[in-house]
Design a protein around this motif. Structure first.
Motif, PDB file in Angstrom:
ATOM      1  N   GLU A   1      46.807  32.409  37.132  1.00 29.66           N
ATOM      2  CA  GLU A   1      45.743  31.509  37.587  1.00 29.66           C
ATOM      3  C   GLU A   1      46.158  30.054  37.410  1.00 29.66           C
ATOM      4  OE1 GLU A   1      42.240  32.703  35.438  1.00 29.66           O
ATOM      5  OE2 GLU A   1      41.932  34.474  36.702  1.00 29.66           O
ATOM      6  N   SER A   2      46.788  29.738  36.305  1.00 23.85           N
ATOM      7  CA  SER A   2      47.272  28.377  36.060  1.00 23.85           C
ATOM      8  C   SER A   2      48.336  27.983  37.085  1.00 23.85           C
ATOM      9  CB  SER A   2      47.832  28.289  34.637  1.00 23.85           C
ATOM     10  OG  SER A   2      48.365  27.022  34.399  1.00 23.85           O
ATOM     11  N   GLU A   3      49.257  28.894  37.363  1.00 24.09           N
ATOM     12  CA  GLU A   3      50.299  28.623  38.360  1.00 24.09           C
ATOM     13  C   GLU A   3      49.692  28.434  39.749  1.00 24.09           C
ATOM     14  OE1 GLU A   3      53.671  28.152  37.935  1.00 24.09           O
ATOM     15  OE2 GLU A   3      53.262  28.179  35.784  1.00 24.09           O
ATOM     16  N   ALA A   4      48.653  29.191  40.059  1.00 24.71           N
ATOM     17  CA  ALA A   4      47.981  29.031  41.354  1.00 24.71           C
ATOM     18  C   ALA A   4      47.360  27.645  41.470  1.00 24.71           C
ATOM     19  CB  ALA A   4      46.914  30.118  41.530  1.00 24.71           C
ATOM     20  N   ARG A   5      46.743  27.185  40.382  1.00 25.68           N
ATOM     21  CA  ARG A   5      46.168  25.829  40.395  1.00 25.68           C
ATOM     22  C   ARG A   5      47.264  24.793  40.636  1.00 25.68           C
ATOM     23  NH1 ARG A   5      43.776  27.854  35.682  1.00 25.68           N
ATOM     24  NH2 ARG A   5      41.616  28.470  35.998  1.00 25.68           N
ATOM     25  N   LEU A   6      48.427  24.968  40.004  1.00 29.25           N
ATOM     26  CA  LEU A   6      49.540  24.030  40.186  1.00 29.25           C
ATOM     27  C   LEU A   6      49.996  23.982  41.642  1.00 29.25           C
ATOM     28  CD1 LEU A   6      51.684  24.744  36.989  1.00 29.25           C
ATOM     29  CD2 LEU A   6      50.270  22.717  37.464  1.00 29.25           C
ATOM     30  N   LEU A   7      49.845  25.086  42.350  1.00 34.48           N
ATOM     31  CA  LEU A   7      50.219  25.136  43.763  1.00 34.48           C
ATOM     32  C   LEU A   7      49.081  24.687  44.673  1.00 34.48           C
ATOM     33  CD1 LEU A   7      52.261  28.467  43.826  1.00 34.48           C
ATOM     34  CD2 LEU A   7      53.145  26.123  43.974  1.00 34.48           C
ATOM     35  N   GLY A   8      47.941  24.284  44.086  1.00 26.34           N
ATOM     36  CA  GLY A   8      46.843  23.725  44.860  1.00 26.34           C
ATOM     37  C   GLY A   8      45.691  24.671  45.133  1.00 26.34           C
ATOM     38  N   ALA A   9      45.755  25.891  44.620  1.00 26.49           N
ATOM     39  CA  ALA A   9      44.694  26.857  44.897  1.00 26.49           C
ATOM     40  C   ALA A   9      43.440  26.542  44.085  1.00 26.49           C
ATOM     41  CB  ALA A   9      45.162  28.274  44.580  1.00 26.49           C
ATOM     42  N   SER A  10      42.296  26.714  44.720  1.00 29.75           N
ATOM     43  CA  SER A  10      41.024  26.582  44.020  1.00 29.75           C
ATOM     44  C   SER A  10      40.313  27.929  43.939  1.00 29.75           C
ATOM     45  CB  SER A  10      40.124  25.567  44.727  1.00 29.75           C
ATOM     46  OG  SER A  10      39.890  25.966  46.069  1.00 29.75           O
ATOM     47  N   ARG A  11      40.893  28.939  44.577  1.00 32.13           N
ATOM     48  CA  ARG A  11      40.297  30.278  44.580  1.00 32.13           C
ATOM     49  C   ARG A  11      41.412  31.314  44.532  1.00 32.13           C
ATOM     50  NH1 ARG A  11      35.755  32.786  44.848  1.00 32.13           N
ATOM     51  NH2 ARG A  11      35.398  34.647  46.081  1.00 32.13           N
ATOM     52  N   MET A  12      41.174  32.374  43.760  1.00 34.59           N
ATOM     53  CA  MET A  12      42.109  33.491  43.689  1.00 34.59           C
ATOM     54  C   MET A  12      41.410  34.714  44.265  1.00 34.59           C
ATOM     55  SD  MET A  12      45.248  34.133  42.426  1.00 34.59           S
ATOM     56  CE  MET A  12      45.681  33.497  40.814  1.00 34.59           C
ATOM     57  N   VAL A  13      42.110  35.465  45.092  1.00 35.56           N
ATOM     58  CA  VAL A  13      41.590  36.693  45.666  1.00 35.56           C
ATOM     59  C   VAL A  13      42.604  37.809  45.430  1.00 35.56           C
ATOM     60  CG1 VAL A  13      40.177  35.527  47.408  1.00 35.56           C
ATOM     61  CG2 VAL A  13      42.537  36.162  47.958  1.00 35.56           C
ATOM     62  N   LEU A  14      42.152  39.032  45.596  1.00 32.95           N
ATOM     63  CA  LEU A  14      43.050  40.171  45.461  1.00 32.95           C
ATOM     64  C   LEU A  14      42.426  41.377  46.121  1.00 32.95           C
ATOM     65  CD1 LEU A  14      42.178  42.464  42.972  1.00 32.95           C
ATOM     66  CD2 LEU A  14      42.184  40.270  41.802  1.00 32.95           C
ATOM     67  N   ASN A  15      43.278  42.350  46.411  1.00 32.73           N
ATOM     68  CA  ASN A  15      42.801  43.638  46.897  1.00 32.73           C
ATOM     69  C   ASN A  15      43.468  44.711  46.068  1.00 32.73           C
ATOM     70  OD1 ASN A  15      45.275  44.784  48.439  1.00 32.73           O
ATOM     71  ND2 ASN A  15      45.070  42.681  49.195  1.00 32.73           N
ATOM     72  N   THR A  16      42.778  45.823  45.925  1.00 31.94           N
ATOM     73  CA  THR A  16      43.328  46.915  45.137  1.00 31.94           C
ATOM     74  C   THR A  16      42.713  48.221  45.621  1.00 31.94           C
ATOM     75  OG1 THR A  16      43.874  47.628  42.876  1.00 31.94           O
ATOM     76  CG2 THR A  16      41.648  46.728  43.238  1.00 31.94           C
ATOM     77  N   ARG A  17      43.069  49.277  44.934  1.00 30.69           N
ATOM     78  CA  ARG A  17      42.541  50.597  45.258  1.00 30.69           C
ATOM     79  C   ARG A  17      41.468  50.977  44.248  1.00 30.69           C
ATOM     80  NH1 ARG A  17      48.167  52.958  45.072  1.00 30.69           N
ATOM     81  NH2 ARG A  17      47.181  54.284  43.512  1.00 30.69           N
TER      82      ARG A  17
END
Length: 163
Positions: A108-124
């Motif tokens: 999540e921290s790395e995503a913020r560094l890349l500019g993301a304000s939202r994290m999403v995912l898909n799973t089973r």
């Protein structure tokens, strides 16, 4: 004293590749209800897009427990604001030692560094341990943002600001 050390790492190092193979082996074997073969694992990893798990399009993280590669995971930037969690994995011998929590927090921290304000995912649906991890970290079920054979439930979380 035993401890975790997590850091970004190239997706194709020996340790990262081993973790990605183990991840695919476990999720494929669970899905097929039989052990995956080496050939099937190789086919699953071929052209799987892992080369995008490097800045600015993503990131891969390896977690080591007392120096041994024990956990890995990636994030992929879907657009300028959304990152997708992918390949979250902790080797069985290291589960229950908080590595998954630390892995998720660093991604999540790395995503913020890349500019993301939202994290999403898909799973089973059968990956109940992973789903419990995501919910514990504030992820909530969202409408499907993509489709695919192994996608049965989708989650999202606003990342907010770095403290």
């Amino acid at each position: 004293m035993t401890s975790w050390h997590l850091a970004p790492e190239a997706f194709d190092t020996t340790d990262a590749t081993g973790l990605r193979r183990d991840y695919y082996d476990e999720v494929a074997s669970r899905y097929w209800k039989r052990p995956a073969t080496s050939k099937e694992i190789d086919q699953g990893l071929a052209d799987d897009g892992a080369e995008l798990l490097t800045p600015p399009t993503g990131q891969f993280v390896v977690g080591r427990f007392d120096g041994e590669a024990a956990a890995g995971g990636g994030l992929l930037m879907l657009d300028s604001e959304r990152a997708e969690l992918t390949r979250i994995y902790v080797r069985p011998a290291f589960r229950g030692k908080k590595g998954a929590d630390l892995l998720l927090e660093l991604l999540e921290s790395e995503a913020r560094l890349l500019g993301a304000s939202r994290m999403v995912l898909n799973t089973r649906l059968d990956l109940v341990e992973a789903r419990a991890l995501y919910v514990r970290h504030g992820y909530r079920e969202i409408p499907a943002y993509c489709t695919g054979l192994y996608m049965e439930i989708w989650y999202g979380k606003d990342l907010g600001q770095v403290n």
